[in-house]
Design an enzyme around this catalytic site. Structure first.
Site, PDB file in Angstrom:
ATOM      1  N   ARG A 279      39.942 -44.077  33.340  1.00  0.00           N
ATOM      2  CA  ARG A 279      40.193 -42.680  33.670  1.00  0.00           C
ATOM      3  C   ARG A 279      40.703 -41.878  32.481  1.00  0.00           C
ATOM      4  NH1 ARG A 279      44.150 -43.401  37.780  1.00  0.00           N
ATOM      5  NH2 ARG A 279      44.636 -41.207  37.426  1.00  0.00           N
ATOM      6  N   LYS A 280      40.815 -42.521  31.313  1.00  0.00           N
ATOM      7  CA  LYS A 280      41.346 -41.794  30.148  1.00  0.00           C
ATOM      8  C   LYS A 280      40.218 -41.315  29.247  1.00  0.00           C
ATOM      9  CE  LYS A 280      45.520 -44.604  29.759  1.00  0.00           C
ATOM     10  NZ  LYS A 280      46.249 -45.485  28.841  1.00  0.00           N
TER      11      LYS A 280
ATOM     12  N   LYS B 295      47.230 -26.540   9.685  1.00  0.00           N
ATOM     13  CA  LYS B 295      47.104 -26.680   8.228  1.00  0.00           C
ATOM     14  C   LYS B 295      47.279 -25.349   7.515  1.00  0.00           C
ATOM     15  CE  LYS B 295      45.270 -30.955   8.583  1.00  0.00           C
ATOM     16  NZ  LYS B 295      45.877 -32.157   8.028  1.00  0.00           N
TER      17      LYS B 295
ATOM     18  N   ASN C 184      47.888 -30.468  14.512  1.00  0.00           N
ATOM     19  CA  ASN C 184      48.375 -30.268  13.150  1.00  0.00           C
ATOM     20  C   ASN C 184      47.873 -28.929  12.653  1.00  0.00           C
ATOM     21  OD1 ASN C 184      49.838 -32.651  12.520  1.00  0.00           O
ATOM     22  ND2 ASN C 184      47.900 -33.761  12.489  1.00  0.00           N
TER      23      ASN C 184
ATOM     24  N   ASP D 101      43.522 -26.437  23.970  1.00  0.00           N
ATOM     25  CA  ASP D 101      43.592 -27.031  25.306  1.00  0.00           C
ATOM     26  C   ASP D 101      42.378 -26.617  26.138  1.00  0.00           C
ATOM     27  OD1 ASP D 101      45.576 -26.593  28.280  1.00  0.00           O
ATOM     28  OD2 ASP D 101      44.753 -28.459  27.496  1.00  0.00           O
TER      29      ASP D 101
END
Lengths: 196, 247
Positions: free
Chosen positions: A162-163, A141, A139, A117
Site C-alpha cells: 500500500r506504500k 535549492k 530540499n 504535495d
C-alpha cells in the site's frame, strides 16, 4: 469549470509551455488533466467508503473547495498538469501569484510545498487510487521569484504493497535552474479503516 | 544575478570565508555569531506603534478552543515571558527599514503582494492563526484554525496548507531566534487529518544553530494532545537583512 486552462493571468512562458504539452498530447502519450474547484463531485462513491458519515459528506462535498483553486485569477496558484501513462509521471506547470509571498519577491516555502504535495498526490492517485500523504521531504535549492513559471516533474519510484514512493524536482522553464527536489511517501487508504 | 548571489550566500554559509573580491558583504563576520540578539530582533519586529492591521487577533470565526487558549497565552505574555507576534498582510511590513541581502531584494514591489498565510482575508475562510514566541527558550506556539478554503479531502485541511502554516511559524521563529531567513529543507510526517474549523496547536522548538544553519522542529496536535496531526523538522539558512539605504 476546468481551471487548468489558460486564462488572462497566465504569463507568456506559462502559455508557451501549455501549448507545448497540448501538442505532445495529440498522439495520446500525454494527457492533460482537468482540475476543478470541487474535485470530489466525481468520486462520491469512493469517498463514502472512507468517511462513514455519509449524510454529512454529501453536504460537505457539495461545498468542497479545493485549496489551491480558491483564488481569484492570477493571485494564487495557476497550474496545469499533464500525465504520461507509459512512463508513470506527471508534469505540472505552475505560476505562483502575488498572494503566495514568502520573503519579499519570492514564493513562500509552504506554497511550494502545497504544489509539490498536489503534483505528487495526483501522480500517486493515478498510480494507486485514493491515497493520503504520509511523508513529504523537500530540499529548497534556490528561491523561486514570485510570479515566475516553474515546471514540476514527478514520478513514481516504487510501490510496496500500500506504500507508494514518489519524487519530484522543480526546474525553471529552460531547465537550467533547479529550484527544489522532493521525495515522498503516499499510502493507499484501507477501506476497512475510517479516517476519523 | 539572483542565482549567483544566492550561491555566494550558500558557499559563505558553509565555508565562513570572505571572498577575495571587493567586499560586498559588510555584515558577514566569521568570528562573531550573527549580529543581532533575539531581544533586539524582537523589539524591531514588535513595534510599540503599528499603523498596519494585525491579523493575529480574535475574530468572530475563532472557535471556543482557540479563544480559550488565546486568553491563556495572553496571560502568559504578562507573567511568563511569552510575546504575541503581530501578523501583517505582507512580509515587507514585517521588515520595514530592512531588505534582503546580496542583491536579492526586489526593487519594485507591488502593493498587492500578500504573505501566503494571509492570502485569504475573509474572516474564518482561510488561515486563522496567532503565534506566541518565547525569546529566551527559543520556542513558539501557534494556534491554527484552517477554514473551508483550505480544504483538501472534504471536511479536512489540505496537507499543503498545514505545510505552509508550519513553514510560516518556522520562518518567524527562525528569524527571531537567529536570523534564519530562507527555508533550506522541510521534512513533514503527516499522521492525521485536521478537520476544517477545528483548532490545531503547533509547538515549535529551535533544536540547534550550527554552521549558519538553524534546525527547528514542530509537532501539530489537538488541544488535548490526544491526536497528533503531523510532525515536521526544518532547516533554515541564516542571513542578515540589510538596512534599506535612505532614498
Amino acid at each position: 469549470m476546468d481551471l487548468s486552462l489558460p486564462n488572462p493571468s497566465w504569463s507568456k512562458d506559462m502559455r508557451l509551455l501549455f501549448d507545448q504539452f497540448m501538442k505532445k498530447s495529440e498522439d495520446g502519450s500525454w494527457k492533460h488533466l482537468p482540475s476543478y474547484k470541487n474535485k470530489f463531485s466525481r468520486r462520491i462513491e469512493d469517498i463514502k467508503v472512507f468517511f462513514p458519515d455519509a449524510k454529512l459528506i454529501k453536504e460537505k462535498i457539495s461545498q468542497a473547495q479545493l485549496f489551491p483553486r480558491n483564488f481569484e485569477e492570477g493571485l494564487g496558484f495557476e497550474y496545469a498538469m499533464f500525465h504520461n501513462h507509459a512512463e508513470d509521471r506527471t508534469v505540472c506547470i505552475f505560476q505562483g501569484g502575488p498572494y503566495l509571498q514568502g520573503a519579499p519577491g519570492f514564493l513562500h516555502g509552504g506554497a511550494i510545498a502545497t504544489m509539490i504535495d498536489s503534483t505528487l498526490g495526483m501522480t500517486a492517485l493515478i498510480a494507486g487510487g485514493i491515497v493520503m500523504t504520509a511523508n513529504l521531504n523537500i530540499n529548497f535549492k534556490r528561491p523561486i521569484p514570485l510570479c515566475s513559471v516553474v515546471v514540476i516533474n514527478s514520478q513514481v519510484d516504487k510501490v510496496e504493497g500500500r506504500k507508494l514512493f514518489l519524487s519530484c524536482n522543480i526546474r525553471s522553464v529552460d531547465e537550467q535552474t533547479l529550484y527544489s527536489e522532493a521525495t515522498s511517501l503516499f499510502v493507499k487508504l484501507d477501506p476497512e479503516k475510517s479516517l476519523t | 544575478m539572483i542565482r549567483r548571489t544566492f550561491q555566494v550566500a550558500m558557499s559563505l554559509g558553509s565555508h565562513r570565508v570572505l571572498p577575495g573580491a571587493p567586499c560586498v558583504l559588510p555584515r558577514l563576520n566569521p568570528t562573531s555569531a550573527f549580529g543581532s540578539s533575539t531581544d533586539s530582533l524582537v523589539s524591531r519586529f514588535c513595534p510599540e506603534k503599528m499603523d498596519m492591521k494585525d491579523y493575529a487577533l480574535p475574530n468572530a470565526s475563532w472557535c471556543p478552543d482557540m479563544l480559550n487558549l488565546y486568553q491563556e497565552f495572553l496571560e502568559k505574555t504578562k507573567t511568563d515571558g511569552w510575546i504575541k507576534l503581530p501578523s501583517f498582510k505582507s512580509n515587507r511590513d514585517h521588515i520595514q527599514g530592512l531588505k534582503l541581502p546580496f542583491g536579492l531584494a526586489v526593487a519594485s514591489d507591488k502593493n498587492d503582494w500578500r504573505i501566503c498565510t494571509r492570502c485569504i482575508q475573509e474572516e474564518g475562510q482561510g488561515y486563522e492563526y496567532v503565534i506566541f514566541f518565547h525569546p529566551s527558550e527559543k520556542k513558539s506556539i501557534c494556534l491554527f484554525q484552517p477554514g473551508p478554503y483550505l480544504e483538501g479531502a472534504p471536511g479536512f485541511a489540505h496537507g499543503g496548507s498545514l505545510a505552509a502554516m508550519m513553514d510560516e511559524v518556522f520562518s518567524k521563529t527562525a528569524y527571531l531566534a537567529g536570523e534564519g531567513l530562507f527555508t533550506l529543507s522541510l521534512n513533514i510526517r503527516f499522521k492525521n487529518l485536521i478537520p476544517v474549523g477545528s483548532l490545531a496547536v503547533l509547538n515549535v522548538d529551535v533544536e540547534k544553530i550550527e554552521d549558519q544553519k538553524l534546525y527547528i522542529s514542530c509537532i501539530a496536535q489537538s488541544r488535548d494532545q490526544q491526536r497528533v496531526y503531523a510532525k515536521c523538522s526544518g532547516v533554515f539558512l541564516q542571513l542578515q537583512l540589510e538596512e534599506e539605504s535612505s532614498q
